[in-house]
Motif scaffolding. Sequence first.
Motif, PDB file in Angstrom:
ATOM      1  N   LYS A 178       6.269  -1.912  -6.670  1.00 27.00           N
ATOM      2  CA  LYS A 178       6.435  -2.050  -5.229  1.00 27.00           C
ATOM      3  C   LYS A 178       7.219  -3.332  -4.977  1.00 27.00           C
ATOM      4  O   LYS A 178       6.694  -4.436  -5.173  1.00 27.00           O
ATOM      5  CB  LYS A 178       5.061  -2.071  -4.555  1.00 27.00           C
ATOM      6  N   GLY A 220       1.129 -11.212  -9.676  1.00 26.02           N
ATOM      7  CA  GLY A 220       1.336 -11.448  -8.249  1.00 26.02           C
ATOM      8  C   GLY A 220       0.704 -10.415  -7.332  1.00 26.02           C
ATOM      9  O   GLY A 220       0.870 -10.487  -6.114  1.00 26.02           O
ATOM     10  N   SER A 253     -13.031  -6.022  -7.376  1.00 20.75           N
ATOM     11  CA  SER A 253     -12.185  -5.693  -8.524  1.00 20.75           C
ATOM     12  C   SER A 253     -13.004  -4.979  -9.590  1.00 20.75           C
ATOM     13  O   SER A 253     -14.163  -5.315  -9.836  1.00 20.75           O
ATOM     14  CB  SER A 253     -11.589  -6.994  -9.066  1.00 20.75           C
ATOM     15  N   LEU A 310      -1.224 -20.520 -10.397  1.00 20.08           N
ATOM     16  CA  LEU A 310      -0.528 -19.701 -11.383  1.00 20.08           C
ATOM     17  C   LEU A 310      -0.108 -18.391 -10.733  1.00 20.08           C
ATOM     18  O   LEU A 310      -0.832 -17.833  -9.910  1.00 20.08           O
ATOM     19  CB  LEU A 310      -1.441 -19.397 -12.571  1.00 20.08           C
ATOM     20  N   LEU A 311       1.056 -17.900 -11.119  1.00 21.56           N
ATOM     21  CA  LEU A 311       1.523 -16.584 -10.681  1.00 21.56           C
ATOM     22  C   LEU A 311       1.584 -15.686 -11.913  1.00 21.56           C
ATOM     23  O   LEU A 311       2.384 -15.925 -12.815  1.00 21.56           O
ATOM     24  CB  LEU A 311       2.914 -16.695 -10.040  1.00 21.56           C
ATOM     25  N   GLN A 361      -6.348   5.373  -3.767  1.00 15.51           N
ATOM     26  CA  GLN A 361      -6.017   4.180  -4.553  1.00 15.51           C
ATOM     27  C   GLN A 361      -6.713   2.931  -4.023  1.00 15.51           C
ATOM     28  O   GLN A 361      -6.292   1.823  -4.308  1.00 15.51           O
ATOM     29  CB  GLN A 361      -4.498   3.937  -4.652  1.00 15.51           C
ATOM     30  N   ALA A 362      -7.805   3.115  -3.263  1.00 10.88           N
ATOM     31  CA  ALA A 362      -8.431   1.958  -2.627  1.00 10.88           C
ATOM     32  C   ALA A 362      -9.391   1.239  -3.568  1.00 10.88           C
ATOM     33  O   ALA A 362      -9.775   1.746  -4.618  1.00 10.88           O
ATOM     34  CB  ALA A 362      -9.169   2.394  -1.369  1.00 10.88           C
ATOM     35  N   TRP A 363      -9.782   0.059  -3.138  1.00 11.31           N
ATOM     36  CA  TRP A 363     -10.737  -0.751  -3.876  1.00 11.31           C
ATOM     37  C   TRP A 363     -12.121  -0.102  -3.831  1.00 11.31           C
ATOM     38  O   TRP A 363     -12.417   0.690  -2.932  1.00 11.31           O
ATOM     39  CB  TRP A 363     -10.812  -2.135  -3.237  1.00 11.31           C
ATOM     40  N   GLY A 423      -6.227   0.468  -8.762  1.00 12.26           N
ATOM     41  CA  GLY A 423      -5.072   0.638  -7.875  1.00 12.26           C
ATOM     42  C   GLY A 423      -4.315   1.926  -8.132  1.00 12.26           C
ATOM     43  O   GLY A 423      -4.892   2.996  -8.270  1.00 12.26           O
ATOM     44  N   ASN A 438       0.775  -1.233   0.000  1.00 11.28           N
ATOM     45  CA  ASN A 438       0.000   0.000   0.000  1.00 11.28           C
ATOM     46  C   ASN A 438       0.811   1.291   0.000  1.00 11.28           C
ATOM     47  O   ASN A 438       0.404   2.264  -0.613  1.00 11.28           O
ATOM     48  CB  ASN A 438      -0.934   0.033   1.225  1.00 11.28           C
ATOM     49  N   ALA A 448      -9.270 -13.615 -13.251  1.00 13.14           N
ATOM     50  CA  ALA A 448      -9.251 -14.991 -12.746  1.00 13.14           C
ATOM     51  C   ALA A 448      -9.340 -15.025 -11.223  1.00 13.14           C
ATOM     52  O   ALA A 448      -9.800 -15.999 -10.639  1.00 13.14           O
ATOM     53  CB  ALA A 448      -7.980 -15.700 -13.212  1.00 13.14           C
ATOM     54  N   HIS A 449      -8.880 -13.941 -10.587  1.00 13.94           N
ATOM     55  CA  HIS A 449      -8.913 -13.902  -9.130  1.00 13.94           C
ATOM     56  C   HIS A 449     -10.354 -13.898  -8.611  1.00 13.94           C
ATOM     57  O   HIS A 449     -10.643 -14.439  -7.553  1.00 13.94           O
ATOM     58  CB  HIS A 449      -8.153 -12.666  -8.641  1.00 13.94           C
ATOM     59  N   SER A 474      -2.383  -9.793  -6.540  1.00  9.85           N
ATOM     60  CA  SER A 474      -3.425 -10.281  -5.641  1.00  9.85           C
ATOM     61  C   SER A 474      -2.899 -11.469  -4.846  1.00  9.85           C
ATOM     62  O   SER A 474      -3.132 -11.589  -3.647  1.00  9.85           O
ATOM     63  CB  SER A 474      -4.678 -10.699  -6.424  1.00  9.85           C
ATOM     64  N   GLY A 493      -5.070 -11.882 -14.587  1.00 11.28           N
ATOM     65  CA  GLY A 493      -4.988 -12.128 -13.147  1.00 11.28           C
ATOM     66  C   GLY A 493      -6.139 -11.466 -12.406  1.00 11.28           C
ATOM     67  O   GLY A 493      -6.752 -12.048 -11.513  1.00 11.28           O
ATOM     68  N   HIS A 547      -1.991  -4.012 -16.744  1.00 13.64           N
ATOM     69  CA  HIS A 547      -2.983  -2.941 -16.777  1.00 13.64           C
ATOM     70  C   HIS A 547      -2.439  -1.740 -17.561  1.00 13.64           C
ATOM     71  O   HIS A 547      -3.143  -1.147 -18.377  1.00 13.64           O
ATOM     72  CB  HIS A 547      -3.344  -2.499 -15.354  1.00 13.64           C
TER      73      HIS A 547
HETATM   74  C1  LIG Z   1      -2.330  -2.015  -3.451  1.00 15.82           C
HETATM   75  C2  LIG Z   1      -3.221  -2.689  -4.461  1.00 15.82           C
HETATM   76  C3  LIG Z   1      -4.363  -2.035  -4.901  1.00 15.82           C
HETATM   77  C4  LIG Z   1      -5.205  -2.622  -5.843  1.00 15.82           C
HETATM   78  N1  LIG Z   1      -6.312  -1.942  -6.226  1.00 15.82           N
HETATM   79  C5  LIG Z   1      -7.148  -2.504  -7.141  1.00 15.82           C
HETATM   80  C6  LIG Z   1      -8.321  -1.809  -7.572  1.00 15.82           C
HETATM   81  O1  LIG Z   1      -8.600  -0.686  -7.151  1.00 15.82           O
HETATM   82  N2  LIG Z   1      -9.119  -2.425  -8.474  1.00 15.82           N
HETATM   83  C7  LIG Z   1      -8.828  -3.655  -8.981  1.00 15.82           C
HETATM   84  O2  LIG Z   1      -9.578  -4.147  -9.819  1.00 15.82           O
HETATM   85  N3  LIG Z   1      -7.726  -4.328  -8.608  1.00 15.82           N
HETATM   86  C8  LIG Z   1      -6.881  -3.776  -7.699  1.00 15.82           C
HETATM   87  N4  LIG Z   1      -5.757  -4.458  -7.308  1.00 15.82           N
HETATM   88  C9  LIG Z   1      -5.512  -5.804  -7.846  1.00 15.82           C
HETATM   89  C10 LIG Z   1      -4.706  -5.740  -9.105  1.00 15.82           C
HETATM   90  O3  LIG Z   1      -5.511  -5.321 -10.181  1.00 15.82           O
HETATM   91  C11 LIG Z   1      -4.123  -7.109  -9.416  1.00 15.82           C
HETATM   92  O4  LIG Z   1      -3.139  -6.924 -10.352  1.00 15.82           O
HETATM   93  C12 LIG Z   1      -5.081  -8.132  -9.971  1.00 15.82           C
HETATM   94  O5  LIG Z   1      -6.183  -8.310  -9.151  1.00 15.82           O
HETATM   95  C13 LIG Z   1      -4.448  -9.488 -10.094  1.00 15.82           C
HETATM   96  O6  LIG Z   1      -3.641  -9.540 -11.213  1.00 15.82           O
HETATM   97  P1  LIG Z   1      -2.210 -10.207 -11.115  1.00 15.82           P
HETATM   98  O7  LIG Z   1      -1.696 -10.282 -12.499  1.00 15.82           O
HETATM   99  O8  LIG Z   1      -1.395  -9.502 -10.139  1.00 15.82           O
HETATM  100  O9  LIG Z   1      -2.603 -11.699 -10.648  1.00 15.82           O
HETATM  101  P2  LIG Z   1      -1.963 -12.671  -9.564  1.00 15.82           P
HETATM  102  O10 LIG Z   1      -1.973 -12.052  -8.228  1.00 15.82           O
HETATM  103  O11 LIG Z   1      -0.682 -13.194 -10.072  1.00 15.82           O
HETATM  104  O12 LIG Z   1      -3.048 -13.842  -9.634  1.00 15.82           O
HETATM  105  C14 LIG Z   1      -4.340 -13.682  -9.079  1.00 15.82           C
HETATM  106  C15 LIG Z   1      -5.085 -15.012  -9.147  1.00 15.82           C
HETATM  107  O13 LIG Z   1      -5.454 -15.328 -10.487  1.00 15.82           O
HETATM  108  C16 LIG Z   1      -4.865 -16.545 -10.917  1.00 15.82           C
HETATM  109  N5  LIG Z   1      -4.435 -16.321 -12.304  1.00 15.82           N
HETATM  110  C17 LIG Z   1      -3.614 -15.331 -12.715  1.00 15.82           C
HETATM  111  N6  LIG Z   1      -3.487 -15.362 -14.058  1.00 15.82           N
HETATM  112  C18 LIG Z   1      -4.230 -16.391 -14.498  1.00 15.82           C
HETATM  113  C19 LIG Z   1      -4.506 -16.935 -15.792  1.00 15.82           C
HETATM  114  N7  LIG Z   1      -3.980 -16.418 -16.907  1.00 15.82           N
HETATM  115  N8  LIG Z   1      -5.330 -18.013 -15.886  1.00 15.82           N
HETATM  116  C20 LIG Z   1      -5.877 -18.544 -14.759  1.00 15.82           C
HETATM  117  N9  LIG Z   1      -5.658 -18.071 -13.512  1.00 15.82           N
HETATM  118  C21 LIG Z   1      -4.847 -17.013 -13.376  1.00 15.82           C
HETATM  119  C22 LIG Z   1      -3.728 -16.807  -9.953  1.00 15.82           C
HETATM  120  O14 LIG Z   1      -3.468 -18.179  -9.812  1.00 15.82           O
HETATM  121  C23 LIG Z   1      -4.261 -16.204  -8.671  1.00 15.82           C
HETATM  122  O15 LIG Z   1      -5.120 -17.099  -8.030  1.00 15.82           O
HETATM  123  C24 LIG Z   1      -4.898  -3.900  -6.366  1.00 15.82           C
HETATM  124  C25 LIG Z   1      -3.746  -4.574  -5.937  1.00 15.82           C
HETATM  125  C26 LIG Z   1      -2.907  -3.979  -4.997  1.00 15.82           C
HETATM  126  C27 LIG Z   1      -1.687  -4.708  -4.556  1.00 15.82           C
END
Ligand SMILES: Cc1cc2nc3c(=O)[nH]c(=O)nc-3n(C[C@H](O)[C@H](O)[C@H](O)COP(=O)(O)OP(=O)(O)OC[C@H]3O[C@@H](n4cnc5c(N)ncnc54)[C@H](O)[C@@H]3O)c2cc1C
Lengths: 170, 283
Positions: A58, B34, B124, B30-31, B192-194, B103, A44, B118-119, B36, B115, B79
């Motif tokens: 981050k 990362g 979101s 899957l990562l 920057q909150a949800w 975010g 955060n 899928a989360h 979430s 991600g 994004h």
């Molecule tokens: C401080 C902070 C603020 C945020 N604020 C917001 C916000 O305001 N609004 C918002 O919408 N989001 C927000 N997010 C979430 C952000 O958008 C994340 O990037 C997103 O939710 C997850 O994407 P990721 O690529 O990081 O997925 P990861 O964290 O890597 O994966 C998330 C999940 O999805 C699965 N997954 C990932 N990719 C795939 C795939 N291709 N196929 C199947 N499963 C998959 C993973 O196994 C895991 O379970 C925030 C995150 C943070 C840290």
Amino acid sequence: MTNVQITVDGTTYEDEVEPRLLLVQYLRDVLGKTGTNIGCDTSNCGACTVHLDGRSVKSCTVLAVQADGATVDTIEGLASTDGAGGDGDATAGWHPLQRAFHTEHGLQCGYCTPGMIMAAADLLRENPDPSEEEVRHGLEGNLCRCTGYVNIVKAVRTAAAELRGEEVGA
Amino acid sequence: MIPASFEYVRAGTIEEAVAALREHGDEAKLLAGGHSLLPLMKLRLATPEVLVDIGRVDAMKGVCETDDGRLAIGSMTTHQDVMDDPLVREHCGVLAEVTAMVGDAQVRHRGTLGGALAHGDAASDLPAAILALDGTFTVEGPDGRREIAARDFFVDYLTTALQDDEVVVEVRVPKLDGDWGWRYEKFSRVSQAWAIVGALGLVKRTNGTIEEARVGLTHMGAVPVRASAVEDALAGNGPDAIADAAQHAADGTDAPSDLNATSAFRQHLARVLTRRALEAAAG
Ligand SMILES: Cc1cc2nc3c(=O)[nH]c(=O)nc-3n(C[C@H](O)[C@H](O)[C@H](O)COP(=O)(O)OP(=O)(O)OC[C@H]3O[C@@H](n4cnc5c(N)ncnc54)[C@H](O)[C@@H]3O)c2cc1C
Ligand code: FES
Ligand code: FES
């Protein structure tokens, strides 16, 4: 353990790391580069912001293994000298952002500053002349518990002017 | 805070990712970016034994046009790259606008579209947008590929229609032809909150009337929803019908109560935000 090769502030390092090691821990504990701070440790506050292949991230929310093969730039690599330059100018070689945070009083305790400056550097790369509104929006991922942000915004806009080649009063 | 130990597997291709998921079953995750998953792992709310890193699967990055006239967005597109993509900006600007509200800058540099979807997080922003766009998911598993419509993809809180050994490869959205307007109204506690509640208004305008209206709601239940009563009330009407129609925004929703808002307050927000979003979209 997994082998990683990461170029940090211009030097390439190779290490065996546990996959769960966070990039910020790699920087601080393995490389001893403690310029990058850990604040919230919950994605955060932005205190841990570094550049990963040129974009602000981050580093408490990136695994070191995810940065394998990448270039990481931290606050420690921003100045072109250590600042102890000649002519009695302690700020010689500082990045314009470092200088502007100093002259505009953009910090009090300084804990958020490394992350603020790295986030601001990426912001200015994308938008060399941001409005106050754009600076505030661009830095929304960085928290400061001391300054109230006014002087941080001022510092970023002062540095932006200098980076655009404009004359900036001392 | 340090995640529990796990085995790290780096997939170079989609096939390798599917094979790794198949081999390790429900012990593997899957990562992607990362952003979430890693926060959950640091809190030890998630303790996968195997992480399959798909960060280097280039076949899942970027945007292209499909034969059937849609846009296919690779699930590993960050994004920031979605927001900057010329095809997205030209044909589906609404997605760029919603993505820009996810975010903060650092999060948008790492988090990915796939991600985020899928989360299956109820708060979101992107699921409501893909739902309002009638998007589809192309997923790949051991038996090949299948397509899942957005309305069938989100099943429950943090639960999607994906099987344990399936990977979201890409997300398809239509090109918005004609005179469309849109606005995403996101109500949150700090910058920057949800979203406590989010409302996306998407309107096709013809000669001063609303030919078609779509409303996607964030955090009004375990999954994103369409405000279909509002949509039905607006089709064929002028913008002056918006205020009355928006009164139905919370109809049929199951809004949660939590520390940020009661269910009743969320319903109020849905009505107000839907009106604002539609008025801006129709303007
Ligand atoms: C401080 C902070 C603020 C945020 N604020 C917001 C916000 O305001 N609004 C918002 O919408 N989001 C927000 N997010 C979430 C952000 O958008 C994340 O990037 C997103 O939710 C997850 O994407 P990721 O690529 O990081 O997925 P990861 O964290 O890597 O994966 C998330 C999940 O999805 C699965 N997954 C990932 N990719 C795939 C795939 N291709 N196929 C199947 N499963 C998959 C993973 O196994 C895991 O379970 C925030 C995150 C943070 C840290
Ligand atoms: S320490 Fe990384 S965001 Fe606060
Ligand atoms: S100067 Fe103390 S937190 Fe920003």
